[in-house]
Write a protein that holds these residues in place. Structure first.
Motif, PDB file in Angstrom:
ATOM      1  N   GLN A  70     -20.567 -61.686 -46.536  1.00 39.20           N
ATOM      2  CA  GLN A  70     -20.374 -60.819 -47.700  1.00 39.20           C
ATOM      3  C   GLN A  70     -21.126 -59.501 -47.581  1.00 39.20           C
ATOM      4  O   GLN A  70     -20.623 -58.445 -47.975  1.00 39.20           O
ATOM      5  N   GLY A  71     -22.346 -59.563 -47.027  1.00 33.70           N
ATOM      6  CA  GLY A  71     -23.130 -58.346 -46.888  1.00 33.70           C
ATOM      7  C   GLY A  71     -22.422 -57.303 -46.033  1.00 33.70           C
ATOM      8  O   GLY A  71     -22.414 -56.115 -46.365  1.00 33.70           O
ATOM      9  N   MET A  74     -19.580 -55.809 -48.002  1.00 32.53           N
ATOM     10  CA  MET A  74     -20.076 -54.868 -49.016  1.00 32.53           C
ATOM     11  C   MET A  74     -20.351 -53.504 -48.391  1.00 32.53           C
ATOM     12  O   MET A  74     -20.016 -52.464 -48.966  1.00 32.53           O
ATOM     13  N   GLU A  78     -18.384 -49.938 -49.185  1.00 33.91           N
ATOM     14  CA  GLU A  78     -19.120 -48.736 -49.576  1.00 33.91           C
ATOM     15  C   GLU A  78     -18.810 -47.578 -48.629  1.00 33.91           C
ATOM     16  O   GLU A  78     -18.590 -46.445 -49.063  1.00 33.91           O
ATOM     17  N   THR A 137     -30.106 -62.166 -50.856  1.00 28.40           N
ATOM     18  CA  THR A 137     -29.963 -60.751 -51.204  1.00 28.40           C
ATOM     19  C   THR A 137     -29.585 -59.883 -50.019  1.00 28.40           C
ATOM     20  O   THR A 137     -28.942 -58.844 -50.192  1.00 28.40           O
ATOM     21  N   GLY A 140     -25.871 -62.220 -48.678  1.00 28.44           N
ATOM     22  CA  GLY A 140     -24.937 -62.756 -49.652  1.00 28.44           C
ATOM     23  C   GLY A 140     -24.762 -64.253 -49.576  1.00 28.44           C
ATOM     24  O   GLY A 140     -23.944 -64.828 -50.304  1.00 28.44           O
ATOM     25  N   TRP A 158     -30.714 -60.728 -59.444  1.00 29.16           N
ATOM     26  CA  TRP A 158     -29.884 -60.258 -58.336  1.00 29.16           C
ATOM     27  C   TRP A 158     -28.440 -60.703 -58.518  1.00 29.16           C
ATOM     28  O   TRP A 158     -27.514 -59.923 -58.283  1.00 29.16           O
ATOM     29  N   ALA A 161     -26.693 -58.632 -61.034  1.00 30.90           N
ATOM     30  CA  ALA A 161     -26.395 -57.286 -60.523  1.00 30.90           C
ATOM     31  C   ALA A 161     -25.359 -57.320 -59.406  1.00 30.90           C
ATOM     32  O   ALA A 161     -24.772 -56.285 -59.066  1.00 30.90           O
ATOM     33  N   ASN A 162     -25.125 -58.506 -58.827  1.00 30.20           N
ATOM     34  CA  ASN A 162     -24.174 -58.652 -57.721  1.00 30.20           C
ATOM     35  C   ASN A 162     -23.227 -59.816 -58.019  1.00 30.20           C
ATOM     36  O   ASN A 162     -23.330 -60.888 -57.410  1.00 30.20           O
ATOM     37  N   LEU A 164     -20.411 -60.647 -57.144  1.00 27.19           N
ATOM     38  CA  LEU A 164     -19.539 -61.160 -56.084  1.00 27.19           C
ATOM     39  C   LEU A 164     -19.922 -62.583 -55.665  1.00 27.19           C
ATOM     40  O   LEU A 164     -19.089 -63.328 -55.155  1.00 27.19           O
TER      41      LEU A 164
END
Length: 223
Positions: A70-71, A74, A78, A137, A140, A158, A161-162, A164
């Motif tokens: 996932q990271g 992301m 972006e 964090t 993911g 966290w 705020a995330n 997903l």
């Protein structure tokens, strides 16, 4: 694929671990569904790396994979200016989805007492809330204990705020273990199944005949 089979009422192996079951009607229906999706242009026939990279670049619309990626997705969203969203496994009609675990684990093999002590210290840290603050964090990946994401837990802010990560947290209650095959030919059974699925989905083989024949071959390998 085991999770997708389970989500459509199929199994790859009987509960008593004696009978291959990916030749069942439910398993055949599962594969046939993906055959139709490929014929309709929904699926692409590419290797793992190509599919992963295509999704990270925003070139394909959906990708089913471990939350450990996932990271990277992301960052791709972006950089590419596209919107990344997350959802539970796709369902077959109104049947409940049944995800399977990825198999990540820690094991101690040391026999020397000093090395055992060091390994135990590492295990305690790697399964601690602090370690999962870093692991979850940064990449993911789901926390080892879902309570870490509850209000008051170290990952609550966290997760809020995330969002997903929330679909995967929701699926933890339905998680089933990934099934291994008995005997010394377990890797061959996996390859027989993978080849049968690919032949049916991507190369025009009849799903019923292909999956039935694969199950018969696999049965011989575990007996």
């Amino acid at each position: 694929m085991q999770g997708l089979f389970l989500s459509n009422g199929a199994q790859v192996l009987s509960d008593d671990r004696t009978t291959i079951e990916f030749g069942s009607d439910a398993a055949i229906d599962t594969v046939a569904t993906f055959t139709e999706m490929y014929e309709d242009g929904v699926l692409t026939n590419e290797d793992f790396t190509s599919q992963y990279e295509a999704f990270a670049q925003g070139k394909t619309a959906i990708h089913v994979n471990s939350s450990a990626l996932q990271g990277a997705f992301m960052m791709g969203a972006e950089a590419g200016g596209w919107t990344l969203d997350a959802h539970t496994l796709p369902a077959f009609g109104d049947q409940a989805v049944v995800p399977t675990n990825s198999g990540s684990f820690l094991a101690m093999f040391a026999t020397d007492p000093a090395k055992q002590a060091a390994a135990w210290e590492l295990m305690q840290f790697m399964t601690s809330p602090r370690a999962y603050e870093i692991i979850s964090t940064q990449i993911g990946y789901l926390p080892l204990r879902s309570s870490m994401a509850d209000e008051g837990g170290p990952l609550y802010d966290w997760v809020e705020a995330n969002p997903l990560v929330k679909p995967n947290l929701e699926q933890l209650d339905a998680l089933e273990p990934w099934v291994s095959y008995p005997g010394d030919s377990y890797a061959q059974v996996d390859q027989v199944l993978a080849t049968a699925i690919e032949d049916a989905v991507f190369y025009g083989a009849d799903p019923a005949a292909t999956m039935t024949e694969a199950a018969e071959r696999a049965q011989g390998l575990i007996e």
